[in-house]
Each structure stands twice: as C-alpha cells, then as structure tokens.
Write a protein that holds these residues in place. Structure first.
Motif: not given
Length: 252
Positions: A55-56, A71, A75, A86, A108, A110-111
């Motif tokens: 993840l970021n 989260i 996802l 992370d 995504n 966040e990825v």
C-alpha cells in the motif's frame, strides 16, 4: 561400432526424472525503498484468490477499526495477514481470474504494487551417488583431475526440473553405440516395442521393416539387438533419461 536406436520414456530437454519437494506459498516482503519486484512468468502457480499488496500508506494496527475495514472494502478483499505496516496478504471476496484481479488492484490509488501469492517448489539435487560428477547438469566448480570446473557452466538441468521432470509420452531416439539394458538406471526407462515383444521371434511383427526391434535396432550388424558394445551410447542414454533420485548411478 554398433549404432542403435533406443529411447528413454521420460525426458524433457536434457532433463529427466527427479525431484519435487515441498511446496510453500511465498509472500514477498521488501523494504519501503526497494523497487517493485519483477513479475514472475504467467505459468507460475499461485494460491487462488490471494494477492500480496503493498500500500501507499500503513495499515492501522487495530483490526477492528473502521479505517482497517475501510481498506478491506476499497480493496474488495479481506486482509489475511499484515506482513509489514504497508504490506498485506489479501484474499479477494469475489471469484475472478488472476489477471482481472491484478488489473483492478493495480489501478487502485492506494496500491503501490500487487502480485499473486505465488507458490514455488523447493527442489534438491537428486540422491544418485554419481550425480556430483555430472558437471554438465550442475556445475558447482568442483575439482576434476587437476582442474577446477567453472561454476555455473552447465545446462541448468535443475532449473528445467522446476518446470517438468519428464513424461512417459516423450520418446527420445539415441543413435550411438547401443545401450546396456541391464543397467538399473536405464532399464526402467527403455522404450519397448510391445508388438515385437509379444510377437514371433524372427518375424517383423509390427511391419516396420525391422525384425525383433524390441528396444531398438542395430543398423551396423543389421539385427534387432542394440546392446551397447562400446559404452558411449549408454553414457549418452544416461544423460538423457537415467532414472533419478533412486540412490543409484546418475540422473538424466
């Protein structure tokens, strides 16, 4: 010199029998400054519906928090394990192809990256007593007479065995000095012409033009006995398809 055609029942490239040890699912964990890991070839198997996702941002420590479940929702998955603040191992909630899941995850925001939870096989060298002498299969830089071999200069047989250890459907013709069919490592993998084996001696039972060619044919003496009369053919046949991991001789 006798030239014969004989065959091995299990071979792939120069690889033959052997190995296959424990399987283990492997999750990739890296330092935050590490580059995105290289993608493994598509033929690598993976645990169904599971992915390793970096993840970021960090994952909340408390699994019961709304942020944590948020989260998971974004996802489209359940977080099975937090590998690092992370880095998580997830299981997608909906059944889908590996490709479509990866496309979705990698889009995504966040990825940072996502990969399948690949399954790799842990292999070992076969236990055949003379395997260490087969520098052509696996050159570890051992001393041979007064010279040391150059490590890595080989056909990478053990890497080939990661893909396959052979098939009885593959037939390999050996045109050489013949084969010693009494060698325990070779006898189990020798091709047998069933029509000639169960036929009448002195008769071309299968009609291929060669009489009594049960395991091949001797084209020098023009008979159906391709027994090795020099040794080189048996050596080559062993490289191609000697039965491996049986504690005897070599592995092909």
């Amino acid at each position: 010199m006798t030239m014969s055609i004989s065959v091995n029942a299990r071979a792939w490239m120069a690889a033959g029998l052997v190995l296959v040890m424990a399987q283990a699912s492997i999750s990739f964990a890296q330092n935050s400054k590490d580059p995105i890991p290289p993608k493994a070839p598509a033929y690598f198997p993976s645990v169904a519906n599971q992915y390793v996702v970096r993840l970021n941002h960090e994952v909340p420590a408390l699994r019961t928090s709304k942020a944590f479940s948020g989260i998971e929702d974004r996802l489209g998955a359940s977080i099975k394990e937090v590998l690092r603040p992370d880095l998580v191992l997830i299981e997608r909630r909906n059944k889908e192809t590996r490709t479509s899941a990866l496309v979705s995850l990698r889009k995504n925001r966040e990825v940072a990256y996502a990969d399948p939870n690949y399954i790799f096989q842990a292999l070992k060298a076969p236990n055949d007593v003379d395997y260490s002498k087969l520098w052509g299969m696996s050159n570890v830089g051992a001393m041979v007479s007064t010279k040391r071999g150059l490590k890595g200069v080989d056909i990478s047989a053990e890497r080939a065995w990661e893909r396959t250890t052979g098939s009885k459907n593959v037939i390999v013709a050996v045109i050489d000095t013949g084969i010693d069919f009494t060698i325990p490592d070779l006898a189990p993998n020798a091709w047998t012409n069933e029509k000639e084996l169960g036929g009448v001696a002195g008769v071309d039972d299968d009609g291929n033009g060669y009489v009594d060619d049960i395991h091949g044919y001797d084209f020098v003496n023009n008979d159906g006995d391709p027994t090795d009369d020099q040794g080189h053919g048996s050596h080559c046949a062993g490289t191609i398809g000697a039965r491996g991991d049986d504690g005897l001789g070599v592995a092909g």
